[in-house]
Design an enzyme around this catalytic site. Structure first.
Site, PDB file in Angstrom:
ATOM      1  N   HIS A 307      12.642  53.806 105.101  1.00 18.55           N
ATOM      2  CA  HIS A 307      13.425  53.014 104.152  1.00 18.55           C
ATOM      3  C   HIS A 307      14.803  53.638 104.021  1.00 18.55           C
ATOM      4  O   HIS A 307      14.954  54.855 104.059  1.00 18.55           O
ATOM      5  CB  HIS A 307      12.753  52.995 102.771  1.00 18.55           C
ATOM      6  CG  HIS A 307      13.240  51.889 101.901  1.00 18.55           C
ATOM      7  ND1 HIS A 307      14.389  51.991 101.151  1.00 18.55           N
ATOM      8  CD2 HIS A 307      12.764  50.650 101.676  1.00 18.55           C
ATOM      9  CE1 HIS A 307      14.596  50.866 100.496  1.00 18.55           C
ATOM     10  NE2 HIS A 307      13.624  50.031 100.798  1.00 18.55           N
ATOM     11  N   ASP A 364       6.548  46.644 102.838  1.00 15.52           N
ATOM     12  CA  ASP A 364       6.019  45.697 103.832  1.00 15.52           C
ATOM     13  C   ASP A 364       4.760  46.181 104.522  1.00 15.52           C
ATOM     14  O   ASP A 364       4.145  45.422 105.277  1.00 15.52           O
ATOM     15  CB  ASP A 364       7.108  45.421 104.884  1.00 15.52           C
ATOM     16  CG  ASP A 364       8.269  44.654 104.274  1.00 15.52           C
ATOM     17  OD1 ASP A 364       9.425  45.071 104.461  1.00 15.52           O
ATOM     18  OD2 ASP A 364       8.000  43.670 103.569  1.00 15.52           O
TER      19      ASP A 364
HETATM   20  C1  SDX Z   1      12.724  46.262 103.412  1.00 20.35           C
HETATM   21  O1  SDX Z   1      16.860  48.096 101.544  1.00 20.35           O
HETATM   22  C2  SDX Z   1      15.876  47.613 100.919  1.00 20.35           C
HETATM   23  O2  SDX Z   1      15.703  47.821  99.724  1.00 20.35           O
HETATM   24  C3  SDX Z   1      14.936  46.766 101.748  1.00 20.35           C
HETATM   25  C4  SDX Z   1      13.623  46.374 101.073  1.00 20.35           C
HETATM   26  C5  SDX Z   1      13.854  45.406  99.927  1.00 20.35           C
HETATM   27  O3  SDX Z   1      13.001  45.373  99.002  1.00 20.35           O
HETATM   28  O4  SDX Z   1      14.823  44.629  99.994  1.00 20.35           O
HETATM   29  O5  SDX Z   1      12.955  47.524 100.576  1.00 20.35           O
HETATM   30  C6  SDX Z   1      12.696  45.666 102.047  1.00 20.35           C
HETATM   31  O6  SDX Z   1      13.502  45.827 104.228  1.00 20.35           O
HETATM   32  C7  SDX Z   1      11.839  47.452 103.709  1.00 20.35           C
HETATM   33  C8  SDX Z   1      12.035  47.991 105.159  1.00 20.35           C
HETATM   34  C9  SDX Z   1      11.230  47.124 106.130  1.00 20.35           C
HETATM   35  N1  SDX Z   1      11.565  47.500 107.520  1.00 20.35           N
HETATM   36  C10 SDX Z   1      10.660  48.152 108.294  1.00 20.35           C
HETATM   37  O7  SDX Z   1       9.566  48.540 107.911  1.00 20.35           O
HETATM   38  C11 SDX Z   1      11.131  48.334 109.757  1.00 20.35           C
HETATM   39  C12 SDX Z   1      10.816  49.752 110.202  1.00 20.35           C
HETATM   40  N2  SDX Z   1      11.731  50.660 109.491  1.00 20.35           N
HETATM   41  C13 SDX Z   1      12.950  51.063 110.143  1.00 20.35           C
HETATM   42  O8  SDX Z   1      13.498  50.123 111.011  1.00 20.35           O
HETATM   43  C14 SDX Z   1      13.924  51.823 109.232  1.00 20.35           C
HETATM   44  O9  SDX Z   1      13.190  52.752 108.570  1.00 20.35           O
HETATM   45  C15 SDX Z   1      14.764  51.029 108.234  1.00 20.35           C
HETATM   46  C16 SDX Z   1      15.531  49.927 108.872  1.00 20.35           C
HETATM   47  C17 SDX Z   1      13.917  50.482 107.139  1.00 20.35           C
HETATM   48  C18 SDX Z   1      15.763  52.006 107.608  1.00 20.35           C
HETATM   49  O10 SDX Z   1      16.590  52.433 108.638  1.00 20.35           O
HETATM   50  P1  SDX Z   1      17.807  53.448 108.355  1.00 20.35           P
HETATM   51  O11 SDX Z   1      17.919  53.758 106.911  1.00 20.35           O
HETATM   52  O12 SDX Z   1      19.011  52.906 109.058  1.00 20.35           O
HETATM   53  O13 SDX Z   1      17.313  54.774 109.023  1.00 20.35           O
HETATM   54  P2  SDX Z   1      17.578  55.181 110.502  1.00 20.35           P
HETATM   55  O14 SDX Z   1      17.377  54.001 111.412  1.00 20.35           O
HETATM   56  O15 SDX Z   1      18.896  55.884 110.544  1.00 20.35           O
HETATM   57  O16 SDX Z   1      16.393  56.209 110.769  1.00 20.35           O
HETATM   58  C19 SDX Z   1      16.555  57.597 110.513  1.00 20.35           C
HETATM   59  C20 SDX Z   1      15.637  58.278 111.543  1.00 20.35           C
HETATM   60  C21 SDX Z   1      15.962  57.858 112.975  1.00 20.35           C
HETATM   61  O17 SDX Z   1      15.526  58.910 113.835  1.00 20.35           O
HETATM   62  P3  SDX Z   1      16.662  60.019 114.304  1.00 20.35           P
HETATM   63  O18 SDX Z   1      17.760  59.227 114.964  1.00 20.35           O
HETATM   64  O19 SDX Z   1      17.092  60.728 113.056  1.00 20.35           O
HETATM   65  O20 SDX Z   1      15.897  60.901 115.295  1.00 20.35           O
HETATM   66  O21 SDX Z   1      14.277  57.892 111.322  1.00 20.35           O
HETATM   67  C22 SDX Z   1      13.814  57.162 112.461  1.00 20.35           C
HETATM   68  C23 SDX Z   1      15.031  56.696 113.221  1.00 20.35           C
HETATM   69  O22 SDX Z   1      14.720  56.522 114.597  1.00 20.35           O
HETATM   70  N3  SDX Z   1      13.036  56.033 111.933  1.00 20.35           N
HETATM   71  C24 SDX Z   1      11.885  55.602 112.462  1.00 20.35           C
HETATM   72  C25 SDX Z   1      11.469  54.556 111.617  1.00 20.35           C
HETATM   73  N4  SDX Z   1      12.375  54.383 110.629  1.00 20.35           N
HETATM   74  C26 SDX Z   1      13.341  55.295 110.838  1.00 20.35           C
HETATM   75  N5  SDX Z   1      11.187  55.988 113.561  1.00 20.35           N
HETATM   76  C27 SDX Z   1      10.026  55.311 113.809  1.00 20.35           C
HETATM   77  N6  SDX Z   1       9.556  54.298 113.018  1.00 20.35           N
HETATM   78  C28 SDX Z   1      10.247  53.894 111.933  1.00 20.35           C
HETATM   79  N7  SDX Z   1       9.804  52.907 111.161  1.00 20.35           N
END
Ligand code: SDX
Length: 428
Positions: A307, A364
Site C-alpha cells: 500500500h 483488497d
Molecule cells: C487500493 O491509496 C489508497 O488508499 C488505495 C486504496 C483505497 O482505499 O483507495 O487503499 C485501495 O488501491 C489498495 C491497493 C490495491 N493494489 C494492490 O493490491 C496491487 C498490488 N500492490 C502494489 O501494486 C503496490 O503495493 C501499490 C500499487 C499498492 C503501492 O505501490 P507503491 O506505493 O508505488 O510502492 P512501490 O511500487 O514503490 O513498491 C515499493 C517496493 C518495490 O520494490 P523495490 O523496488 O523497493 O525493490 O515494494 C515492492 C515494489 O516492487 N512491492 C511489491 C508489491 N507492492 C510493492 N512487490 C510484490 N508484490 C506487491 N504487491
C-alpha cells in the site's frame, strides 16, 4: 517546532511556512516557491511526498494502521453504524440524528429511478464488456438525463445532486450486473433499507420473491463502510482534479470509476481472486507465486498486498479477514480459496522481501472472498468497491468545490530536445 522551513538554492535562502494539521502532521507550504525562486519547482512522481490539499474528511496513519472518517474510527463505524449513516457523516461532517437519517433516505428514494433510455445505452454494450467500463459510461450518461450542473454555492442544489446520485447509482450497479447475466432490468422497493434494496435489485429473480438474508445485508453494509473513503487515493484525486475544472459531479465520479478500475487500485480485488484461483489450479503452489512476486524481471505482483500509505496492517483488511470467516461460515460456504489466502498471507508476513518493504495485506486481499461467498461475480468486485467509495468521492468533490480550490494543473520538468530549427523533409 519552527513555523518556517528554509531552503537554500545557489547560496540564496528562502523561507516557507510550516503548516500543522489537527493530527500534528507537518507540511511545508510551497505555494510561493516558484514565484520567489525565479521558477524552481519540486518533482515527486506519484505524489509520494506531496499533499494536494488540506482536508477534514478522512485521517489515516499508515505507520500505525489508523483510519478515521470525520474523527470516528473505522473499527467503531464498521461495528456500530450502517452505510447510509456513514455516507451522511462523510458528506455532511456529522453523524445524523435519526430524523436526519430518515429524511436523507426519503430524499434519496425520491431519485431512485433512472430515465428508461439508459437501458438503450446499456443495450449497446456487448455482454463481454467489463462492468467497470459500463458503469463509468452510464454514470457519465446520467449528466445527459440530469443536465443541471451543480451550483455548489446553493446548499439546496448541492444536496439535490447528492441525493440524486445516491439514489441512481445503485440502480446502475444492479443493472450493469443484471444485463451481463441476461436478467430483466427492474427496480427494487422503496420499502426496503438502502443496502437491502441494493441486494434486492442485484439478485431478485423474475420468477420468485426475493428473501432478504440478514447475513448478506450485514456483510455488504460492513464492506461498503470499509470502502467508503480513503483520503487522497488515486481515484479520489481523479474525482477532485476533474471537478476542479468545474466539470459536473456525475462526470467527475465517472472519471473516478475509471481510475479505480486499474489493477493497482480498486481492480486489485478482482486480480486477487484471479491470482488465488491460479494458485489453486497450480495445486496450491503459493511458493511459485511468492517467487514471481519477488522477481524483478517478472511484472507479477502479489495482488492485495502492499500500500502506498499503510506500512503496517491496513485496518480494513484486519476487519474483512475476520468478517470473511464469519460470513462464509454463516452462509455455510466452504471456500478453499480462503485457506490459500491465509497461507499466502502467513508466508508473505514471514518473508524478508515483504517484511523489509513493509508489505501487508490491503483492503483488497480478502474482500473478494466475501463477495464471492455472497454470490457476486468476480468481475463485479470493483463495481462493489465503487459503490462503497461513492460517498467518499462525493464528500471530497464537495469539499474541493465548496472551498473554491483552484483548477488542478501540476508543473513538470522538461527533459526533451532544446530548440532546433525545422528540417525540410528532403533533408531528414
Ligand atoms: C487500493 O491509496 C489508497 O488508499 C488505495 C486504496 C483505497 O482505499 O483507495 O487503499 C485501495 O488501491 C489498495 C491497493 C490495491 N493494489 C494492490 O493490491 C496491487 C498490488 N500492490 C502494489 O501494486 C503496490 O503495493 C501499490 C500499487 C499498492 C503501492 O505501490 P507503491 O506505493 O508505488 O510502492 P512501490 O511500487 O514503490 O513498491 C515499493 C517496493 C518495490 O520494490 P523495490 O523496488 O523497493 O525493490 O515494494 C515492492 C515494489 O516492487 N512491492 C511489491 C508489491 N507492492 C510493492 N512487490 C510484490 N508484490 C506487491 N504487491
Amino acid at each position: 517546532m519552527s513555523d518556517k522551513a528554509t531552503l537554500e538554492i545557489n547560496g540564496e535562502k528562502y523561507e516557507f511556512p510550516i503548516v500543522v494539521g489537527s493530527e500534528n502532521e507537518v507540511a511545508i507550504d510551497i505555494k510561493a516557491l516558484r514565484g520567489s525562486t525565479g521558477g524552481v519547482i519540486t518533482i515527486d512522481p506519484g505524489y509520494k511526498n506531496t499533499g494536494s490539499c488540506e482536508s477534514a474528511i478522512t485521517f489515516l496513519d499508515g505507520e500505525k494502521g489508523i483510519l478515521r472518517y470525520r474523527g470516528y474510527s473505522i473499527e467503531e463505524l464498521a461495528e456500530k453504524a450502517d452505510f447510509l449513516e456513514v455516507a451522511y457523516l462523510l458528506i455532511f461532517g456529522e453523524l445524523p440524528t435519526q430524523e436526519e437519517l430518515d429524511q436523507f433516505h426519503t430524499d434519496i428514494k425520491k431519485h431512485a429511478v433512472v430515465d428508461d433510455d439508459i437501458k438503450k445505452i446499456l443495450d449497446a454494450f456487448p455482454k463481454s464488456a467489463h462492468p467497470m467500463g459500463v458503469l463509468a459510461s452510464l454514470t457519465s450518461a446520467l449528466t445527459a438525463f440530469n443536465p443541471t450542473s451543480v451550483n455548489v454555492d446553493s446548499d439546496e442544489e448541492m444536496y439535490n445532486a447528492i441525493v440524486r446520485i445516491l439514489g441512481k447509482f445503485p440502480i446502475l450497479v444492479a443493472w450493469t450486473m443484471r444485463k451481463k447475466h441476461g436478467m430483466p432490468l427492474d427496480y427494487g422497493s422503496t420499502s426496503l433499507g438502502y443496502v437491502e434494496n441494493i441486494l434486492h435489485m442485484m439478485f431478485k429473480r423474475p420468477d420468485e420473491e426475493y428473501t432478504q438474508n440478514p447475513i448478506l445485508v450485514n456483510a455488504l453494509d460492513k464492506l461498503l463502510i470499509l470502502h467508503a473513503d480513503h483520503e487522497q487515493n488515486c481515484s479520489t484525486s481523479t474525482v477532485r482534479i476533474t471537478g476542479s475544472s468545474h466539470a459536473g459531479l456525475f462526470v467527475s465520479l465517472s472519471a473516478g470509476i475509471s481510475a479505480l478500475w486499474g489493477p493497482l487500485h480498486g481492480g486489485a480485488n478482482q486480480a486477487v481472486l484471479e491470482m488465488l484461483e491460479a494458485i489453486k489450479e497450480d495445486g496450491g503452489d503459493t511458493k511459485k507465486y511468492m517467487s514471481k512476486a519477488k522477481d524483478k524481471e517478472d511484472p507479477f505482483r502479489l495482488m492485495g498486498f502492499g500500500h502506498r500509505v499503510y506500512k503496517n496492517f491496513d485496518p480494513r483488511a484486519k476487519i474483512i479477514k475476520v468478517a470473511a470467516d464469519d460470513v462464509l461460515s454463516d452462509l455455510g460456504v466452504q471456500d478453499p480459496i480462503l485457506d490459500i489466502a491465509k497461507g499466502l498471507e502467513k508466508e508473505a508476513l514471514e518473508d524478508p522481501y515483504f517484511v523489509d518493504r513493509k508489505l501487508y495485506p490491503n483492503v483488497d486481499f480478502y474482500s473478494g472472498i466475501i463477495y464471492r461467498g455472497m454470490g457476486i461475480p468476480t468481475e463485479m468486485f470493483t463495481v462493489m468497491f465503487a459503490l462503497g467509495r461513492l460517498p467518499g468521492w462525493i464528500s471530497q468533490w464537495k469539499e474541493m468545490r465548496t472551498r473554491k480550490e483552484p483548477i488542478g494543473r501540476p508543473r513538470q520538468l522538461y527533459t526533451g530536445e532544446t530548440y532546433r530549427p525545422f528540417k525540410d523533409i528532403t533533408n531528414r
